[in-house]
Design an enzyme around this catalytic site. Sequence first.
Site, PDB file in Angstrom:
ATOM      1  N   HIS A 366      26.303 -21.753  -6.984  1.00 16.39           N
ATOM      2  CA  HIS A 366      27.239 -22.822  -7.357  1.00 16.39           C
ATOM      3  C   HIS A 366      28.445 -22.739  -6.440  1.00 16.39           C
ATOM      4  O   HIS A 366      29.044 -23.733  -6.070  1.00 16.39           O
ATOM      5  CB  HIS A 366      27.752 -22.671  -8.789  1.00 16.39           C
ATOM      6  CG  HIS A 366      26.669 -22.435  -9.775  1.00 16.39           C
ATOM      7  ND1 HIS A 366      26.895 -21.939 -11.013  1.00 16.39           N
ATOM      8  CD2 HIS A 366      25.350 -22.651  -9.681  1.00 16.39           C
ATOM      9  CE1 HIS A 366      25.750 -21.836 -11.651  1.00 16.39           C
ATOM     10  NE2 HIS A 366      24.809 -22.249 -10.860  1.00 16.39           N
ATOM     11  N   ASP A 632      13.252 -30.238  -3.523  1.00 19.71           N
ATOM     12  CA  ASP A 632      12.265 -29.819  -4.509  1.00 19.71           C
ATOM     13  C   ASP A 632      10.858 -30.235  -4.110  1.00 19.71           C
ATOM     14  O   ASP A 632       9.905 -29.494  -4.321  1.00 19.71           O
ATOM     15  CB  ASP A 632      12.621 -30.390  -5.889  1.00 19.71           C
ATOM     16  CG  ASP A 632      13.667 -29.533  -6.580  1.00 19.71           C
ATOM     17  OD1 ASP A 632      13.515 -28.300  -6.555  1.00 19.71           O
ATOM     18  OD2 ASP A 632      14.645 -30.084  -7.113  1.00 19.71           O
ATOM     19  N   CYS A 679      17.525 -38.057  -0.613  1.00 16.35           N
ATOM     20  CA  CYS A 679      18.820 -37.409  -0.832  1.00 16.35           C
ATOM     21  C   CYS A 679      18.754 -35.889  -0.742  1.00 16.35           C
ATOM     22  O   CYS A 679      19.662 -35.198  -1.178  1.00 16.35           O
ATOM     23  CB  CYS A 679      19.429 -37.859  -2.154  1.00 16.35           C
ATOM     24  SG  CYS A 679      18.384 -37.502  -3.581  1.00 16.35           S
TER      25      CYS A 679
HETATM   26  C1  PEP Z   1      16.398 -32.391  -4.062  1.00 18.23           C
HETATM   27  O1  PEP Z   1      15.664 -31.759  -4.808  1.00 18.23           O
HETATM   28  O2  PEP Z   1      16.102 -32.681  -2.883  1.00 18.23           O
HETATM   29  C2  PEP Z   1      17.703 -32.891  -4.532  1.00 18.23           C
HETATM   30  C3  PEP Z   1      18.418 -33.734  -3.816  1.00 18.23           C
HETATM   31  O3  PEP Z   1      18.176 -32.422  -5.704  1.00 18.23           O
HETATM   32  P1  PEP Z   1      18.738 -30.971  -5.950  1.00 18.23           P
HETATM   33  O4  PEP Z   1      18.958 -30.327  -4.613  1.00 18.23           O
HETATM   34  O5  PEP Z   1      19.989 -31.144  -6.720  1.00 18.23           O
HETATM   35  O6  PEP Z   1      17.635 -30.323  -6.730  1.00 18.23           O
HETATM   36 MG    MG Z   2      15.931 -31.638  -6.952  1.00 22.20          MG
END
Ligand code: PEP
Ligand code: MG
Length: 754
Positions: A366, A632, A679
Amino acid sequence: MRGPGGPRLLLRRLREVMAEPVTAQARLDRIVVLIASNMVAEVCSLYVSRADGPLELFATEGLKREAVHLTTMRPDEGLVGLIAASAEPLALSDAQNHPSFSFKPETGEEIYQSFLGVPVLRGGNTLGVLVVQNRARRSYSEEEIEALQTTAMLLAELIASGELQSVAGQGAEIALRRPLSLKGSPIAEGLGLGHVVLHQPRIIVTRLVADDVDSEMVRLETAIEAMRVSVDELIERSDNAGPGEHVEVLEAFRMIAHDRGWLRRLREAVSSGLTAEAAVERVQNDARAKLQRQTDPYLRDRLHDLNDLANRLLHQLAGQSLTLLPSALPENAILVARSMGPAALLDYDRSRLRGLVLEEAGASSHIAIVARALSIPAVSEVANISEIVEHGDAIIVDGLTGEVQLRPQPDIEESYRDKARLRARRQDQYRALRDTPSVTRDGVEVGLHMNAGLVVDLPHLDESGAQSIGLFRTELQFMLALRFPRLSAQEMLYRTVLDAAGDRPVTFRTLDIGGDKVLPYMKGPEEENPALGWRAIRIGLDKPALLRTQMRAMLRAGAGRNLRIMLPMVSSVDEFVAARALLERELLFSDRCGRERPRKLEVGLMVEVPSLLWQLDEIAARADFLSVGSNDLLQYLYAADRDNKRVSNRFDTLSAGFLRALKAIADAGRRHDKPVTLCGEIGGRPLEAMTLVALGYRGLSMSAAAIGPVKAMVLSLDAAEAAREVETLLADSGDAASLRGPLRALSERLGVRL
Ligand code: PEP
Ligand code: MG
């Protein structure tokens, strides 16, 4: 066997010698004689670490005097090198048969069989090695080893005083504040030059020998009591914050504060003639040496606890507060800490912070997210850094490469200053592009959006020229809080974000907790495999009150405005439908309360669980928009934990398999006329971004700092040409594991600015 007078008398004598008005060499010569006689040893020698590496013989009683300042040991040579490297004592009754024994003819030491050496330690640094030797075979008792370690502390102070520099051989420098080049893991980009500020400063002990042992013992006992009270208070305070595993950690902490072995060693060190603070330092030296070798994470934690407690004791004894007041920060501060919570970082005055160096970045980093949001260059996984540095040391942090330069030489510092100037110039160039539309050479618009999650992120919206907030990670508010944020607190945050964004859209992602994103106050069931466990939308659907509260907060903040809500970790069409139904109920509830609806409400989802790759048409038909969570998606496609350094970089984001999956998502969006953005982290890397545009992506959301470099890439790109070339590359990729090389070559051939 204890020598004449024992350690207490030796300490008193040594203190007298320290105060005598003689030359540095004469002082050292007397000291080794005193130690040899007190320990009933024929030899006592002191080796001092030099800045250029070797350990130099500085004084000896018993070895040939001609060898002084001539004999040196490489840091990896002989028993002396072994002690320096391990920072641990070594006692041998048959030294010459030890595999590390190295014979130095000029010292005449072949006649000595028994050997006891201890490191000369100060604040986690090894400044030298102190050795006694006996002609006869004998074993040294624990007491004798302890006594020599205590004596070595005094020598550490003498070395640290700088007095010995004048007698060093051949003008060599003593490695007192040796420059160190360290390497860690980069966690927040940027380059920072400044001076060390210890997040929880250590006390440097300079008064070592007790004037009166009894009164030192009283001081020690008083400090121990006060420390226990402070630990109890800590536990009480955290009890009020609700249950959680941190309470167990603190309970373990309390047990150590009552640990008999530890307390006995402290008391023994005071009885040997040390001041209470020197006794703590002495016992802490051992814990530090053990910590350096310990790899078991549980034991490392316990040793860290011991270190923390010792630090608390030292602060009690010095009558100082444990933490530096965040407002007392000097200019150009580089914070150094073993670990640190994100809230603690936010407490410091941002305008004075130039960098952050950590030994361990918290469970799910974090702190890294906050450091990035605050644009503070940060590096973690720098082993023992908080033990090695001293307050005020010059230090450089490179958050791009993970390099940390401690006490850099002037030429190193200059080269980093050059680097910083170069990067600043590049930043200026990117800034100049801020208002330039993000359009490729052949007229294709590529929306560049910003990822955010904190209020401190919001100013970056203007600075970066981002078109919208493409991903607002709402879980950060939950992760920073001590308990679940209330509806009103959630609503207030969303309202602040929407106000800051003005007419730029904001995509709020509903709570994405679980897996790597842990809420300390929410104790879920123990999971063998949290990344594949109860997380994100799964929690939201199982505990609808949680998700509905959040949706209610979003609807209230978004009344009369455009509102975009995005659901994380959706694995099936059903889940999307169920979550959307919850939102419908909230809308009806809002109507019943007479509240205004959002002017326009769009509901989309993250494509980050591979199961969706085979339901793309169905999901694209139902959703208003899709956004690929490539962080992910990659982890699940390749079964490679994104937080496990061993495997997280094992599979390239530019491998053919992954790129084909990304293309399938973009194609589905086009078939259903639904916008598809991405993203994850890769959207912010120019080469990856070029590839994504070629695959059909027309919107990328990234960290604010990445928008400039990606826009420069977009402006130099011919999207149609790149699409043709990448399609051919993918078709011809054969069994290549990664297309990174060919894609880079392509970017050069097409003249794309990376
Ligand atoms: C991702 O998984 O690419 C994402 C943008 O979400 P986070 O990194 O918050 O899991
Ligand atoms: Mg994610």
